[in-house]
Design a protein around this motif. Structure first.
Motif, PDB file in Angstrom:
ATOM      1  N   GLN A 218      -2.894  18.453 -15.825  1.00  0.00           N
ATOM      2  CA  GLN A 218      -3.259  19.603 -16.658  1.00  0.00           C
ATOM      3  C   GLN A 218      -3.965  20.691 -15.843  1.00  0.00           C
ATOM      4  OE1 GLN A 218      -5.456  18.357 -20.211  1.00  0.00           O
ATOM      5  NE2 GLN A 218      -4.712  16.294 -19.811  1.00  0.00           N
ATOM      6  N   PHE A 219      -4.462  20.313 -14.661  1.00  0.00           N
ATOM      7  CA  PHE A 219      -5.223  21.217 -13.802  1.00  0.00           C
ATOM      8  C   PHE A 219      -4.607  21.189 -12.400  1.00  0.00           C
ATOM      9  CE2 PHE A 219      -7.903  18.966 -16.838  1.00  0.00           C
ATOM     10  CZ  PHE A 219      -8.330  20.011 -17.647  1.00  0.00           C
ATOM     11  N   PRO A 220      -3.560  21.970 -12.171  1.00  0.00           N
ATOM     12  CA  PRO A 220      -2.824  21.894 -10.899  1.00  0.00           C
ATOM     13  C   PRO A 220      -3.697  21.984  -9.649  1.00  0.00           C
ATOM     14  CG  PRO A 220      -1.630  23.250 -12.455  1.00  0.00           C
ATOM     15  CD  PRO A 220      -2.955  22.927 -13.099  1.00  0.00           C
ATOM     16  N   ALA A 221      -4.771  22.746  -9.677  1.00  0.00           N
ATOM     17  CA  ALA A 221      -5.636  22.851  -8.499  1.00  0.00           C
ATOM     18  C   ALA A 221      -6.339  21.533  -8.195  1.00  0.00           C
ATOM     19  CB  ALA A 221      -6.675  23.956  -8.702  1.00  0.00           C
ATOM     20  N   ARG A 222      -6.483  20.669  -9.185  1.00  0.00           N
ATOM     21  CA  ARG A 222      -7.177  19.388  -9.002  1.00  0.00           C
ATOM     22  C   ARG A 222      -6.254  18.286  -8.482  1.00  0.00           C
ATOM     23  NH1 ARG A 222     -12.058  20.040  -8.392  1.00  0.00           N
ATOM     24  NH2 ARG A 222     -13.080  18.869  -9.976  1.00  0.00           N
ATOM     25  N   ILE A 223      -4.951  18.520  -8.510  1.00  0.00           N
ATOM     26  CA  ILE A 223      -4.011  17.513  -8.004  1.00  0.00           C
ATOM     27  C   ILE A 223      -4.306  17.226  -6.537  1.00  0.00           C
ATOM     28  CG2 ILE A 223      -1.586  17.072  -7.440  1.00  0.00           C
ATOM     29  CD1 ILE A 223      -0.874  18.527 -10.077  1.00  0.00           C
ATOM     30  N   LYS A 224      -4.597  18.285  -5.763  1.00  0.00           N
ATOM     31  CA  LYS A 224      -4.905  18.099  -4.343  1.00  0.00           C
ATOM     32  C   LYS A 224      -6.167  17.257  -4.160  1.00  0.00           C
ATOM     33  CE  LYS A 224      -2.719  22.281  -2.624  1.00  0.00           C
ATOM     34  NZ  LYS A 224      -2.925  23.541  -1.926  1.00  0.00           N
ATOM     35  N   CYS A 225      -7.120  17.404  -5.058  1.00  0.00           N
ATOM     36  CA  CYS A 225      -8.359  16.620  -4.986  1.00  0.00           C
ATOM     37  C   CYS A 225      -8.062  15.137  -5.175  1.00  0.00           C
ATOM     38  CB  CYS A 225      -9.355  17.079  -6.060  1.00  0.00           C
ATOM     39  SG  CYS A 225      -9.823  18.814  -5.965  1.00  0.00           S
ATOM     40  N   ALA A 226      -7.250  14.834  -6.175  1.00  0.00           N
ATOM     41  CA  ALA A 226      -6.913  13.440  -6.466  1.00  0.00           C
ATOM     42  C   ALA A 226      -6.056  12.831  -5.360  1.00  0.00           C
ATOM     43  CB  ALA A 226      -6.183  13.343  -7.799  1.00  0.00           C
ATOM     44  N   LYS A 227      -5.214  13.648  -4.760  1.00  0.00           N
ATOM     45  CA  LYS A 227      -4.259  13.150  -3.764  1.00  0.00           C
ATOM     46  C   LYS A 227      -4.854  13.002  -2.359  1.00  0.00           C
ATOM     47  CE  LYS A 227       0.597  13.747  -2.758  1.00  0.00           C
ATOM     48  NZ  LYS A 227       1.764  14.586  -2.861  1.00  0.00           N
ATOM     49  N   LEU A 228      -5.949  13.692  -2.090  1.00  0.00           N
ATOM     50  CA  LEU A 228      -6.528  13.725  -0.737  1.00  0.00           C
ATOM     51  C   LEU A 228      -6.755  12.339  -0.115  1.00  0.00           C
ATOM     52  CD1 LEU A 228      -7.565  15.671   1.486  1.00  0.00           C
ATOM     53  CD2 LEU A 228      -9.823  15.459   0.423  1.00  0.00           C
TER      54      LEU A 228
ATOM     55  N   ALA B  49       0.843  -1.202   0.000  1.00  0.00           N
ATOM     56  CA  ALA B  49       0.000   0.000   0.000  1.00  0.00           C
ATOM     57  C   ALA B  49       0.876   1.249   0.000  1.00  0.00           C
ATOM     58  CB  ALA B  49      -0.945  -0.004   1.199  1.00  0.00           C
ATOM     59  N   ARG B  50       1.928   1.230   0.781  1.00  0.00           N
ATOM     60  CA  ARG B  50       2.841   2.382   0.828  1.00  0.00           C
ATOM     61  C   ARG B  50       3.539   2.579  -0.520  1.00  0.00           C
ATOM     62  NH1 ARG B  50       4.534   1.172   6.880  1.00  0.00           N
ATOM     63  NH2 ARG B  50       3.275   2.765   7.883  1.00  0.00           N
ATOM     64  N   GLN B  51       3.886   1.486  -1.187  1.00  0.00           N
ATOM     65  CA  GLN B  51       4.498   1.588  -2.513  1.00  0.00           C
ATOM     66  C   GLN B  51       3.516   2.202  -3.516  1.00  0.00           C
ATOM     67  OE1 GLN B  51       5.575  -2.503  -3.183  1.00  0.00           O
ATOM     68  NE2 GLN B  51       7.532  -2.309  -2.132  1.00  0.00           N
ATOM     69  N   LEU B  52       2.255   1.805  -3.423  1.00  0.00           N
ATOM     70  CA  LEU B  52       1.233   2.354  -4.315  1.00  0.00           C
ATOM     71  C   LEU B  52       1.026   3.847  -4.063  1.00  0.00           C
ATOM     72  CD1 LEU B  52      -1.280  -0.626  -4.187  1.00  0.00           C
ATOM     73  CD2 LEU B  52      -0.004   0.146  -6.208  1.00  0.00           C
ATOM     74  N   ILE B  53       1.053   4.252  -2.792  1.00  0.00           N
ATOM     75  CA  ILE B  53       0.927   5.672  -2.460  1.00  0.00           C
ATOM     76  C   ILE B  53       2.070   6.456  -3.102  1.00  0.00           C
ATOM     77  CG2 ILE B  53       1.054   7.369  -0.581  1.00  0.00           C
ATOM     78  CD1 ILE B  53      -0.280   5.134   1.216  1.00  0.00           C
ATOM     79  N   GLN B  54       3.280   5.935  -2.992  1.00  0.00           N
ATOM     80  CA  GLN B  54       4.450   6.600  -3.586  1.00  0.00           C
ATOM     81  C   GLN B  54       4.320   6.681  -5.104  1.00  0.00           C
ATOM     82  OE1 GLN B  54       5.950   8.453  -1.499  1.00  0.00           O
ATOM     83  NE2 GLN B  54       8.009   7.636  -1.594  1.00  0.00           N
ATOM     84  N   SER B  55       3.928   5.588  -5.729  1.00  0.00           N
ATOM     85  CA  SER B  55       3.763   5.573  -7.188  1.00  0.00           C
ATOM     86  C   SER B  55       2.719   6.577  -7.633  1.00  0.00           C
ATOM     87  CB  SER B  55       3.358   4.173  -7.683  1.00  0.00           C
ATOM     88  OG  SER B  55       4.404   3.274  -7.537  1.00  0.00           O
ATOM     89  N   PHE B  56       1.613   6.642  -6.902  1.00  0.00           N
ATOM     90  CA  PHE B  56       0.542   7.566  -7.250  1.00  0.00           C
ATOM     91  C   PHE B  56       1.015   9.014  -7.116  1.00  0.00           C
ATOM     92  CE2 PHE B  56      -3.322  10.036  -6.433  1.00  0.00           C
ATOM     93  CZ  PHE B  56      -4.090   9.654  -7.518  1.00  0.00           C
ATOM     94  N   SER B  57       1.685   9.320  -6.019  1.00  0.00           N
ATOM     95  CA  SER B  57       2.187  10.683  -5.796  1.00  0.00           C
ATOM     96  C   SER B  57       3.170  11.094  -6.877  1.00  0.00           C
ATOM     97  CB  SER B  57       2.857  10.796  -4.426  1.00  0.00           C
ATOM     98  OG  SER B  57       1.904  10.638  -3.414  1.00  0.00           O
ATOM     99  N   LYS B  58       4.081  10.197  -7.230  1.00  0.00           N
ATOM    100  CA  LYS B  58       5.053  10.492  -8.285  1.00  0.00           C
ATOM    101  C   LYS B  58       4.346  10.718  -9.615  1.00  0.00           C
ATOM    102  CE  LYS B  58       9.111   8.108  -6.487  1.00  0.00           C
ATOM    103  NZ  LYS B  58      10.050   7.001  -6.722  1.00  0.00           N
ATOM    104  N   MET B  59       3.375   9.878  -9.916  1.00  0.00           N
ATOM    105  CA  MET B  59       2.643  10.011 -11.170  1.00  0.00           C
ATOM    106  C   MET B  59       1.959  11.374 -11.257  1.00  0.00           C
ATOM    107  SD  MET B  59      -0.714   7.965 -12.467  1.00  0.00           S
ATOM    108  CE  MET B  59      -1.728   8.860 -11.283  1.00  0.00           C
ATOM    109  N   LEU B  60       1.317  11.805 -10.160  1.00  0.00           N
ATOM    110  CA  LEU B  60       0.625  13.097 -10.164  1.00  0.00           C
ATOM    111  C   LEU B  60       1.583  14.263 -10.371  1.00  0.00           C
ATOM    112  CD1 LEU B  60      -2.112  12.922  -7.395  1.00  0.00           C
ATOM    113  CD2 LEU B  60      -2.395  12.757  -9.869  1.00  0.00           C
ATOM    114  N   MET B  61       2.815  14.093  -9.959  1.00  0.00           N
ATOM    115  CA  MET B  61       3.805  15.160 -10.098  1.00  0.00           C
ATOM    116  C   MET B  61       4.568  15.056 -11.417  1.00  0.00           C
ATOM    117  SD  MET B  61       2.877  16.654  -7.491  1.00  0.00           S
ATOM    118  CE  MET B  61       3.904  18.075  -7.677  1.00  0.00           C
TER     119      MET B  61
END
Length: 146
Positions: free
Chosen positions: A121-131, A89-101
Motif C-alpha cells: 500500500q506504500f510503494p516507498a516502504r517496499i524498499k525498506c522491507a526488502k533491504l 534461504a534462496r527460495q524464501l528470498i524469492q517468495s518474499f520478493s514476489k509477495m512484496l510485488m
C-alpha cells in the motif's frame, strides 16, 4: 476477522519485531558480511552469516539503523533462515520478493514475514522491507554457496 483487526495485528507484529529484534548483533567469526544501504530513506543493514560446510546458515545476525519496517523485516528474515539450507534461504528470498510485488508466492513459508505484504500500500516502504533480504541474497551470492 475485520480489516481493522488485521491492520492492528500487522502494526503490533511489526512494532514488536522492531522494538525487540531477533538475532540483533554480529556473528562471531562470520563467513561473510554484507552491508546494504537504502539511499531513498537512509536505512542501512549490516548482516553477518556463518555458513556450515553442509551448506546451511549456521548463524545469522544483523545490525542497522532504520525504520521499524526495515528492522522488523530483518528480524523476521533471520528467524526464517537460521539453520536452513542455503537453497531454502534462496527460495524464501524469492517468495518474499514476489509477495512484496503482489505476485503469487508460497507465503505460507514466510510465517510472520507475510504480514509485510501490507507495505504494498506504500510503494516507498517496499524498499525498506526488502533491504535485509537483498543483503542476504547478495551475501549468499558473494559466498557462492548452494
Amino acid at each position: 476477522m475485520g480489516l481493522d483487526h488485521l491492520d492492528d495485528l500487522y502494526r503490533q507484529v511489526i512494532m514488536t519485531h522492531a522494538a525487540h529484534p531477533h538475532h540483533y548483533g554480529e556473528c562471531e567469526d562470520p563467513s561473510v558480511r554484507m552491508t546494504r544501504y537504502n539511499p531513498s530513506c537512509g536505512d542501512v543493514i549490516y548482516l553477518s552469516l556463518v555458513l556450515s560446510t553442509d551448506h546451511k546458515i549456521k548463524a545469522i545476525a544483523f545490525k542497522g539503523e532504520g525504520c521499524a519496517i526495515s528492522k522488523a523485516s530483518a528480524s523476521m528474515m533471520t528467524d526464517l533462515v537460521m539453520n536452513q539450507p542455503i537453497v531454502k534461504a534462496r527460495q524464501l528470498i524469492q517468495s518474499f520478493s514476489k509477495m512484496l510485488m503482489g505476485e503469487k508466492s508460497e507465503v505460507g513459508d514466510l510465517k510472520d514475514a507475510q504480514l509485510l505484504a501490507g507495505v504494498q500500500q506504500f510503494p516507498a516502504r517496499i524498499k525498506c522491507a526488502k533491504l535485509p533480504w537483498q543483503a542476504l541474497e547478495d551475501a549468499l551470492a558473494e559466498q557462492g554457496g548452494s
